[in-house]
Design an enzyme around this catalytic site. Structure first.
Site, PDB file in Angstrom:
ATOM      1  N   ASP A  69       0.825  -1.203   0.000  1.00 12.29           N
ATOM      2  CA  ASP A  69       0.000   0.000   0.000  1.00 12.29           C
ATOM      3  C   ASP A  69       0.865   1.260   0.000  1.00 12.29           C
ATOM      4  O   ASP A  69       0.590   2.221  -0.734  1.00 12.29           O
ATOM      5  CB  ASP A  69      -0.927  -0.015   1.217  1.00 12.29           C
ATOM      6  CG  ASP A  69      -2.245   0.706   0.959  1.00 12.29           C
ATOM      7  OD1 ASP A  69      -2.603   0.878  -0.222  1.00 12.29           O
ATOM      8  OD2 ASP A  69      -2.912   1.095   1.931  1.00 12.29           O
TER       9      ASP A  69
ATOM     10  N   ASP B  48      -9.239  -1.857   2.322  1.00 14.98           N
ATOM     11  CA  ASP B  48      -8.914  -1.274   3.618  1.00 14.98           C
ATOM     12  C   ASP B  48      -9.959  -1.624   4.677  1.00 14.98           C
ATOM     13  O   ASP B  48      -9.761  -1.338   5.861  1.00 14.98           O
ATOM     14  CB  ASP B  48      -8.804   0.252   3.500  1.00 14.98           C
ATOM     15  CG  ASP B  48      -7.702   0.666   2.534  1.00 14.98           C
ATOM     16  OD1 ASP B  48      -6.693  -0.041   2.460  1.00 14.98           O
ATOM     17  OD2 ASP B  48      -7.870   1.698   1.852  1.00 14.98           O
TER      18      ASP B  48
END
Length: 218
Positions: free
Chosen positions: A81, A126
């Site tokens: 990420d 997420d």
């Protein structure tokens, strides 16, 4: 429709369950509303409902299997990420240019700084990836019966703190943030700290879900 999904009525006939019919109807309505030719600002809640449904199905269908697997997965996605958000514009392009129910969007708060995209965005990953770890914490609670702190409660609080921190930094810097940068250390660190508080560090680190239960979810 598979027989296992059918119910029998008073006459012994196999029929679709009422909740299944209602769910199917809601799914069709949400899909039609999502593809309606109106601006996303007027239908973002529909997009969020579809994304939420996808997230719930994923959480119910996937199991981490062991604490170490979860920790390694979160560590890998932590690096992933960070790289794709700070080292490339790929994530930001996908988040702002691709309109699909693979993210949660809500109107951005008023700001003096012009925004190229009118929404704040939280990617589906997420929610699902950290959510798997939070759900796994409930399995640890069931198996180890902690005396001091609940692993599930601590993980839920850690997720909330990590997400609020991410949103706060995003608003201060006005720059996209990799949510897993904040969520992953918060979840794994709090779980290990909770294990120390419960004097169960070794048990938690080596914890594995029961094979038969993990097999059912696969």
């Amino acid at each position: 429709v598979p027989d296992m999904e059918l119910e029998q009525n008073e006459k012994g006939e196999k029929v679709l369950p009422l909740d299944g019919v209602l769910t199917l109807g809601m799914g069709v309505l949400c899909t039609l509303a999502y593809w309606a030719p109106v601006a996303m600002e007027n239908k973002f809640l529909v997009s969020n409902v579809i994304a939420w449904a996808l997230a719930m199905v994923s959480l119910g269908a996937i199991s981490l299997g062991s604490f170490q697997t979860g920790a390694i997965l979160l560590a890998g996605l932590f690096c992933y990420d960070i790289f794709w958000v700070f080292g490339s514009d790929v994530m930001m392009t996908v988040a702002t240019k691709v309109e699909a129910p693979v993210k949660f969007i809500y109107p951005a708060p008023p700001s003096d700084t012009p925004r190229a995209y009118p929404f704040s965005v939280l990617g589906l990953g997420d929610v699902v990836i950290p959510g798997l770890f939070v759900r796994f914490a409930s399995k640890i609670d069931e198996a180890l019966q902690p005396q001091n702190l609940s692993y599930f409660s601590v993980a839920t609080a850690a997720y909330a703190v990590g997400l609020l921190t991410c949103f706060g930094v995003n608003e201060i810097t006005h720059a996209g943030q990799p949510a897993l940068l904040y969520l992953d250390p918060s979840l794994v660190g709090s779980a290990l700290a909770c294990a120390v508080a419960n004097d169960q560090l070794e048990e938690v680190w080596n914890f594995r879900e029961a094979e038969e239960e993990a097999g059912k979810e696969e």
